[in-house]
Write an enzyme that holds these catalytic residues in place. Structure first.
Site, PDB file in Angstrom:
ATOM      1  N   SER A 290      37.391 -27.123  40.289  1.00  0.00           N
ATOM      2  CA  SER A 290      36.951 -26.759  41.511  1.00  0.00           C
ATOM      3  C   SER A 290      37.002 -25.114  41.388  1.00  0.00           C
ATOM      4  O   SER A 290      37.782 -24.596  40.674  1.00  0.00           O
ATOM      5  CB  SER A 290      37.625 -26.915  42.903  1.00  0.00           C
ATOM      6  OG  SER A 290      38.529 -26.122  43.168  1.00  0.00           O
ATOM      7  N   ASP A 291      36.154 -24.465  42.504  1.00  0.00           N
ATOM      8  CA  ASP A 291      36.444 -22.986  42.460  1.00  0.00           C
ATOM      9  C   ASP A 291      37.825 -22.575  43.403  1.00  0.00           C
ATOM     10  O   ASP A 291      38.313 -23.344  43.985  1.00  0.00           O
ATOM     11  CB  ASP A 291      35.141 -22.108  42.965  1.00  0.00           C
ATOM     12  CG  ASP A 291      35.365 -20.666  42.804  1.00  0.00           C
ATOM     13  OD1 ASP A 291      36.317 -20.256  42.314  1.00  0.00           O
ATOM     14  OD2 ASP A 291      34.413 -20.162  43.024  1.00  0.00           O
ATOM     15  N   TYR A 292      38.280 -21.526  43.502  1.00  0.00           N
ATOM     16  CA  TYR A 292      39.257 -21.166  44.557  1.00  0.00           C
ATOM     17  C   TYR A 292      39.010 -21.387  45.879  1.00  0.00           C
ATOM     18  O   TYR A 292      38.350 -21.065  46.489  1.00  0.00           O
ATOM     19  CB  TYR A 292      39.233 -19.442  44.147  1.00  0.00           C
ATOM     20  CG  TYR A 292      40.399 -18.730  44.739  1.00  0.00           C
ATOM     21  CD1 TYR A 292      41.289 -18.253  43.496  1.00  0.00           C
ATOM     22  CD2 TYR A 292      41.007 -18.428  45.932  1.00  0.00           C
ATOM     23  CE1 TYR A 292      42.606 -17.537  43.828  1.00  0.00           C
ATOM     24  CE2 TYR A 292      42.205 -17.899  46.209  1.00  0.00           C
ATOM     25  CZ  TYR A 292      42.737 -17.440  45.141  1.00  0.00           C
ATOM     26  OH  TYR A 292      44.076 -16.905  45.418  1.00  0.00           O
TER      27      TYR A 292
END
Ligand code: BGC
Length: 764
Positions: A290-292
C-alpha cells in the site's frame, strides 16, 4: 553443402531444445528451491508472525501522513515487522537487521525500503527533467548508480519508478514522473526497472524496484493531490496503464497502490485493479504494497472502519501495509470473523518472503550491509561527474533569440534571483538521502567555470513570494530559501545596481523545490509575481537577459516567451546542477533536452496534451464559433510536447516510406534525413508519431510511437529509420481487446509534436 546445412539445422534444433530445457529446469530448480525455503518457513510461522510480515513501519524522520508506528525495535523482536523504511546509514540498518535475525523467534530478515527516486546521495535531475533527456541508456544508468549507492548503505528496496501519466500541470507530483506520454513513459519505466534490478536481484548492488502509484494517480481531478479520479476503462488501458504494465513486463519486483479511488473504490481496496488486472491479466506475481497510510485512509474515504478497510485491502490483493498498522492490529480478528481466509494471509506472507529470498536476504541478511562499500561507493567523484552530465542532458532550451546563448566566458555577468544560490533547493523534491549542503548551486557553478575569465556579480533580487506565508508553504523539510527581510523594492534596487554593472543578466527564477512533489498542487502555475516584477525590471535595463527557469512542472510562460530573449529550463538538476547549468550556459555542453509535457498559455487550458482527440468539431488555431476552443486564447500551447532547441540547427527531409501498404504480419520502414546545418556538433531527438485515421473507437490526433536520439556532427546529415509493425498500430478497442484495424494511417516525423513532416499508408 546440403549435408552441412541439414546437419547444422538438425543439430542446431537439438542444441536449442537442450538449451531451452536446461534453462527451464534451472529456473524451475531455483523456483522450487525458493518455494521449498519459503514454504518451510511458512510452515513454522504462527498466524501472528505471518501477519507481522505484512507490516511495514517507517523508521524515519520523513513523514507524509499520520503513521501509526511506535516501539519499532520491540515489534521487530516480536516478529511484528516485515520491513522498515526511511532509515539511513548502513550501521543503523545493520542494527535493525540484527534485532530481526538475532532476537525474533524465526530470525527472518527485514526488507529495507527508501524513496530512492532520482538518485541516492548523488542526486540526478527530478524524474520529469530526466525524462526530457529522452535517453534510455542514461536513464537506466542513473537508476543503476542510485541502486549501487543505496545498496551500499543497506537499502534493498526503492520506491521507484513513479510512472503516473500526468497531464494536469497543477498536480505537484507531475515532477516525479515522466510526463504526459504513455509510450515514452513505458520506455522509461522499463529502463528504470532494469537499472535498479540489474540481471540478478540477489547481487549486493541491485535492489528491488517498486512501480507506483498503481493506478491513475496522475489523473486527480483539478490537479489536486489525492483527489478522485474517474475515467473510462478504454482510456485507462490505452493512455494510463501502459507504463505500469511496461514495468511489470520488465520484471519489476513490487508495485505500490495509489491513494486515489477508481470506479468509486480506493485503489488499495480495488480488487478489479489489484487482482483481475494486475495479477490475472498482467501476470504480476511480486509484492504489492500500500502507499503511506493507504490502508487506514480508507476510513476517511468512507468505506468502513479500520478492521473493514484492512480486510478489504488484503482481499483486494495488497500484501503489505505501509505504516497504517491496520493489518497488524485487525487481520487476526477479521480471520476469526471469517472476513478473510488464512489462505489469503499465507499468500501475502509468501510474496514478502519470496521478495526476501530473491534479494538474497534469506541466505545472508547482511548482504547489503558492508560498511566498506558505504565508505567508497557513495557520492564519489565519478558518480558526481556522471550526475553532472545527466543534468546537462535534461535541460531544455526554450528560446534563444539571436543566439544570445551560449554566453562568452568574458566580461561581467550579473546573476540575479532567489534560485541562484538556493543550496537546499538544488536537488529538488524527493531527494530524501541527499546532503543538501554539498549540492552545487548555479552561483557556485558559474563562478568556478568563469574563474579568471569573467566576473560574476550576484544579488538575490527578490524572495520566492512576496507573501511570507506562501513562501513558508513552499519551503518545508529544511528546503529554505533563507527569506530576506528587506522589502521587495529594496531587493530589486540592489539587483538593478548589480545589473547595471554587467554585460549580460542571468535571472534564476521559478519555483522552489517543494512547489512540486507530494501535496504541492498549485492553482496558478506562473512564476510568482514578485519574481516576475523583478524580471520586468531587469529587462527594462536594456541589457540582454537569460532566464534560467527552475521548476518541477510545466509553467505558463506566455509573457516570458514573448519578452525574454533566452530561456533555459533547468528543472531541479540534482546535486551537481550548478556545474551542469554553467556547462550549458557557457556552451561547453550543447543542450538537447526536449519537453515531455505541454506548456500551456494559461491555466484555463489545463489539462493540455498533444495526444488529444479530434472531437466532432475539431479546433483550429484561433477561435471559431461552434468549434472546440476558447473565446480568449488561441488553441496553441506556448511550447508543445517534444519541443526543445539546440545550439545547432537541424533540418528534416521529407518522409520516405518503404511501401504505402502493409498487412498485420508486415512492417513499414519510415525514414528521414536530418541535417545539422550549423557549425556545432549537436544531439537531436527525432520523434515519430502516428494517427490512426479511422477506428472502431476514436483515436488521438497523434501518438508517439518511436524516437531516436542521435549526435549529428556540424554539417553532417544522418538518415534515421523507424520500423512500424502491427503492434505499433494496435490499441485497446471497446471490448478491451488489443489489436489493429485496417485503414489509413498518417505518419509524422519531426523535432517535436508540432513541427513534423507527414506521409500516409494503408493497413490492409
Ligand atoms: C508517497 C509515496 C512514497 C511513500 C513512502 C507516500 O506519501 O505517496 O510515493 O513512496 O510516501 O515515503
Amino acid at each position: 553443402m546440403k549435408f552441412i546445412t541439414r546437419f547444422f539445422l538438425t543439430h542446431y534444433t537439438f542444441f536449442l531444445c537442450f538449451a531451452l530445457l536446461a534453462i527451464a529446469c534451472s529456473s524451475k530448480h531455483s523456483h522450487s528451491r525458493m518455494d521449498r525455503k519459503v514454504d518451510s518457513l511458512l510452515s513454522l510461522m504462527t498466524i501472528e508472525e505471518k501477519i507481522g510480515q505484512l507490516n511495514l513501519p517507517s523508521a524515519g524522520y520523513f513523514k507524509t501522513g499520520e503513521a501509526a508506528n511506535s516501539d519499532i525495535g520491540k515489534k521487530i523482536e516480536q516478529g511484528k515487522v516485515g520491513g522498515l523504511f526511511n532509515i539511513k546509514g548502513v550501521t543503523n540498518v545493520r542494527e535493525m537487521q540484527k534485532i530481526a535475525v538475532e532476537k525474533s523467534r524465526l530470525k527472518i530478515p527485514l526488507l529495507f525500503g527508501m524513496d530512492v527516486i532520482h538518485g541516492y546521495e548523488t542526486v540526478f535531475p527530478i524524474p520529469l527533467g530526466l525524462s526530457c533527456s529522452w535517453d534510455m541508456d542514461l536513464v537506466q544508468r542513473s537508476a543503476r548508480m542510485a541502486a549501487t549507492e543505496a545498496s551500499a548503505d543497506g537499502i534493498n528496496w526503492a520506491y521507484s519508478p513513479m510512472v503516473d501519466i500526468a497531464r494536469d500541470a497543477r498536480w505537484g507530483r507531475i515532477a516525479e514522473g515522466s510526463g504526459e506520454d504513455p509510450y515514452l513513459g513505458s520506455r522509461i519505466a522499463e529502463a528504470m526497472v532494469k537499472g535498479y534490478q540489474g540481471n540478478d536481484l540477489s547481487a549486493n548492488n541491485t535492489i528491488m524496484a517498486c512501480v507506483k502509484h498503481y493506478a491513475l494517480y496522475g489523473a486527480a481531478e483539478a490537479g489536486r493531490d489525492y483527489n478522485t479520479t474517474d475515467m473510462s476503462h478504454l482510456r485507462m488501458y490505452n493512455e494510463y496503464f501502459p507504463p505500469y504494465k511496461a514495468a511489470i513486463d520488465a520484471g519489476v519486483g513490487s508495485v505500490m497502490a495509489s491513494f486515489n479511488e477508481i470506479d468509486g473504490i480506493p485503489a488499495t481496496a480495488n480488487k478489479w485493479l489489484m487482482t483481475d488486472v494486475l495479477r490475472k491479466q498482467w501476470g504480476f506475481n511480486g509484492l504489492l504494497v500500500s502507499d503511506y497510510t493507504g490502508v487506514s485512509e480508507m476510513v476517511q474515504h468512507g468505506i468502513g472502519d479500520l478492521l473493514t478497510v484492512s480486510a478489504r485491502a488484503l482481499d483486494a490483493g495488497i500484501d503489505m501495509d505501509m505504516v497504517s498498522e491496520g493489518f497488524l492490529t485487525t487481520l487476526a480478528n477479521s480471520l476469526k470473523e471469517g472476513k478473510i481466509t488464512e489462505q489469503q494471509i499465507n499468500e501475502a506472507c509468501k510474496r514478502i518472503l519470496q521478495a526476501k529470498y530473491k534479494l538474497g536476504l534469506l541466505d545472508d541478511p547482511y548482504r547489503y550491509c558492508h560498511e566498506e562499500r558505504a565508505k567508497t561507493e557513495i557520492f564519489t567523484a565519478a558518480n558526481r561527474a556522471f550526475s553532472r552530465s545527466v543534468a546537462a542532458q535534461s535541460f531544455v532550451l526554450l528560446k534563444n533569440k539571436n543566439n544570445l546563448l551560449p554566453l562568452k566566458k568574458q566580461g561581467t555577468i550579473a546573476l540575479i534571483g532567489p534560485l541562484a544560490d538556493a543550496v537546499e533547493n538544488v536537488t529538488g523534491t524527493w531527494s530524501v538521502a541527499a546532503n543538501f549542503s554539498q549540492s552545487i548551486t548555479l552561483k557556485n557553478g558559474l563562478e568556478k567555470a568563469t574563474a579568471g575569465k569573467a566576473k560574476i556579480l550576484y544579488a538575490k533580487g527578490s524572495n520566492l513570494y512576496e507573501d511570507a506565508y506562501l513562501e513558508e508553504n513552499a519551503t518545508p523539510f529544511g528546503k529554505t530559501l533563507h527569506r530576506d527581510k528587506r522589502s521587495a523594492g529594496e531587493l530589486r534596487d540592489e539587483a538593478l545596481r548589480v545589473a547595471k554593472q554587467a554585460d549580460v543578466i542571468v535571472a534564476a527564477l521559478g519555483e522552489s523545490a517543494e512547489m512540486t512533489g507530494e501535496a504541492s498542487s498549485r492553482s496558478d502555475i506562473s512564476i510568482p509575481d514578485t519574481q516576475t516584477e523583478l524580471l520586468k525590471s531587469l529587462l527594462q535595463t536594456g541589457k540582454p537577459v537569460v532566464l534560467v527557469l527552475f521548476n518541477g512542472r510545466p509553467m505558463t510562460l506566455k509573457w516570458e516567451n514573448e519578452n525574454v530573449p533566452a530561456i533555459l529550463d533547468v528543472w531541479f538538476g540534482g546535486s551537481e546542477a550548478g556545474d551542469a547549468i554553467a556547462d550549458v550556459l557557457l556552451g561547453d555542453v550543447n543542450p538537447s533536452g526536449k519537453l515531455t509535457t505541454t506548456f500551456p498559455q494559461n491555466i484555463g487550458q489545463v489539462p493540455m496534451y498533444y495526444a488529444q482527440k479530434n472531437t466532432g468539431r475539431p479546433m483550429g488555431k484561433w477561435f471559431e464559433k461552434f468549434r472546440s476552443g476558447y473565446l480568449d486564447v488561441s488553441n496553441d500551447p506556448v511550447y508543445p510536447f517534444g519541443f526543445g532547441l539546440s545550439y545547432s540547427q537541424f533540418e528534416y527531409s521529407d518522409i520516405r516510406l518503404s511501401k504505402t501498404e502493409m498487412t498485420p504480419s508486415d512492417s513499414i520502414i519510415v525514414s528521414v534525413d536530418v541535417a545539422n546545418k550549423s557549425q556545432r556538433d549537436g544531439s537531436e531527438v527525432v520523434q515519430l508519431y502516428l494517427h490512426d485515421v479511422v477506428g472502431s473507437v476514436t483515436r488521438p490526433v497523434k501518438e508517439l510511437k518511436g524516437f531516436q536520439k542521435m549526435m549529428i556532427k556540424a554539417g553532417e546529415t544522418k538518415t534515421v529509420s523507424f520500423t512500424l509493425r502491427n503492434q505499433d498500430l494496435s490499441f485497446y478497442r471497446y471490448d478491451l481487446s488489443l489489436g489493429s484495424e485496417p485503414g489509413k494511417f498518417e505518419v509524422f516525423v519531426g523535432s517535436d509534436s508540432y513541427h513534423v513532416k507527414q506521409a500516409s499508408f494503408e493497413l490492409k
